[in-house]
Design a protein around this motif. Structure first.
Motif, mmCIF file in Angstrom:
data_model
loop_
_atom_site.group_PDB
_atom_site.id
_atom_site.type_symbol
_atom_site.label_atom_id
_atom_site.label_comp_id
_atom_site.label_asym_id
_atom_site.label_seq_id
_atom_site.Cartn_x
_atom_site.Cartn_y
_atom_site.Cartn_z
ATOM 1 N N LYS A 201 0.833 -1.210 0.000
ATOM 2 C CA LYS A 201 0.000 0.000 0.000
ATOM 3 C C LYS A 201 0.863 1.254 0.000
ATOM 4 N N GLY A 202 1.986 1.210 0.746
ATOM 5 C CA GLY A 202 2.892 2.359 0.789
ATOM 6 C C GLY A 202 3.477 2.653 -0.572
ATOM 7 N N ILE A 203 3.948 1.594 -1.256
ATOM 8 C CA ILE A 203 4.571 1.778 -2.570
ATOM 9 C C ILE A 203 3.552 2.299 -3.575
ATOM 10 N N VAL A 204 2.373 1.664 -3.619
ATOM 11 C CA VAL A 204 1.348 2.078 -4.591
ATOM 12 C C VAL A 204 0.873 3.501 -4.293
ATOM 13 N N PHE A 205 0.763 3.846 -2.992
ATOM 14 C CA PHE A 205 0.363 5.204 -2.621
ATOM 15 C C PHE A 205 1.365 6.229 -3.147
ATOM 16 N N LEU A 206 2.674 5.943 -2.953
ATOM 17 C CA LEU A 206 3.707 6.880 -3.414
ATOM 18 C C LEU A 206 3.689 7.013 -4.931
ATOM 19 N N LEU A 207 3.499 5.878 -5.633
ATOM 20 C CA LEU A 207 3.441 5.930 -7.097
ATOM 21 C C LEU A 207 2.267 6.786 -7.561
ATOM 22 N N GLY A 208 1.109 6.577 -6.937
ATOM 23 C CA GLY A 208 -0.077 7.361 -7.298
ATOM 24 C C GLY A 208 0.127 8.839 -7.023
ATOM 25 N N LEU A 209 0.758 9.141 -5.882
ATOM 26 C CA LEU A 209 1.004 10.543 -5.528
ATOM 27 C C LEU A 209 1.990 11.177 -6.508
ATOM 28 N N PHE A 210 3.018 10.391 -6.895
ATOM 29 C CA PHE A 210 4.005 10.872 -7.869
ATOM 30 C C PHE A 210 3.325 11.215 -9.195
ATOM 31 N N GLY A 211 2.426 10.334 -9.642
ATOM 32 C CA GLY A 211 1.683 10.601 -10.877
ATOM 33 C C GLY A 211 0.812 11.842 -10.750
#
Lengths: 143, 152
Positions: A113-123
């Motif tokens: 969840k942490g990794i996917v959250f950061l990726l989504g925020l980066f996008g």
């Protein structure tokens, strides 16, 4: 039918199964619906994105920046990025639930969840930067 | 005991000693069916599509950063190896899309009998391959035409 004063069983579940921690965790239906709802929303958004890819294939950076500065494109891109990574998180959680057992289950889910959250925020930040930087640069060039 | 579910596998022999009861048979006892491949392929395609989307963020972030970063991304998208990766991403996305539509149809209560599922499987494969090929060829064609126009 049943007399409310008389003691009776209200939960159709044995105390042993409760103690073992098996059965419904109560959060499954919400997860299932969230996965379906985000999937349905991604159908038109994906269609829109395919059209945009045809419009932008072989485009240069200034052309992409001009495209990204349009409010409609920013709105659609933000929806697409947020829902894609939200749906990703829901799907990967099911895979972790299926294959990761025991003590590793919780940390694996949190890490994912942490990794996917950061990726989504980066996008999201990238789309916003494209949108806001593009418009300000246009203003400077005009003035 | 690693998992709480293991508690259900502990049984007793007639002499009272504890034993681990056998599991029900798994994949190896079933004849191969297309639907079992399509089911796990949907999960794999979902993971691949997510990985591709993570890489796809490079494109939008490079565009936000400026022309220098964007030309780096264009080197990848112009390279045959990068284009193969993009085609793989497109295949994963298209299949996950098609299988997802099938799931929504099943959830609505349609096409869920054994006969219908076996009929729809090859159709899903055909639609996936056809759509992916059309998309990849179309996008590549448009990109080549546009860069040629710019060069001339």
């Amino acid at each position: 039918m049943s007399n409310p004063k008389k003691p009776h069983v209200t939960v159709m579940r044995s105390q042993l199964s409760r103690a073992r921690g098996l059965g419904s965790g109560q959060a499954g239906v919400g997860h299932w619906w969230a996965e379906r709802a985000s999937a349905v929303a991604l159908v038109p958004l994906s269609g829109w994105f395919v059209i945009q890819v045809f419009r932008l294939a072989g485009a240069s950076q200034p052309e992409v920046a001009k495209w990204g500065a349009r409010p409609l494109n920013t709105t659609m891109m933000l929806s697409l990025v947020i829902l894609t990574f939200y749906h990703t998180q829901l799907g990967l959680q099911v895979i972790i639930d299926d294959y990761v057992h025991g003590k590793a289950h919780l940390p694996a889910g949190l890490l994912m969840k942490g990794i996917v959250f950061l990726l989504g925020l980066f996008g999201t930040v990238s789309v916003l930067k494209l949108a806001l930087a593009g418009s300000s640069r246009g203003r400077i060039a005009a003035g | 005991m690693q998992d709480v579910r293991d508690a259900l596998y502990v049984g007793q022999r007639s002499d009272g000693t504890l034993t681990r009861r056998p599991m029900s048979p798994h994949l190896q006892v079933y004849r191969f069916r297309l639907s079992m491949f399509l089911s796990i392929a949907n999960r794999a395609a979902g993971v691949a599509a997510a990985g591709g989307s993570a890489l796809g963020l490079c494109w939008i972030s490079a565009a936000a950063k400026g022309p220098k970063s964007f030309s780096k991304v264009q080197k990848v998208t112009g390279n045959p190896l990068g284009q193969m990766l993009l085609a793989g991403w497109a295949l994963a996305l298209v299949y996950h899309f098609v299988a997802g539509i099938r799931h929504l149809v099943w959830d609505s209560g349609y096409r869920f009998s054994k006969k219908e599922i076996n009929e729809d499987g090859p159709v899903a494969v055909g639609v996936t391959v056809g759509t992916t090929l059309a998309l990849v060829a179309g996008i590549l064609g448009v990109a080549i035409c546009r860069s040629r126009k710019k060069a001339s």
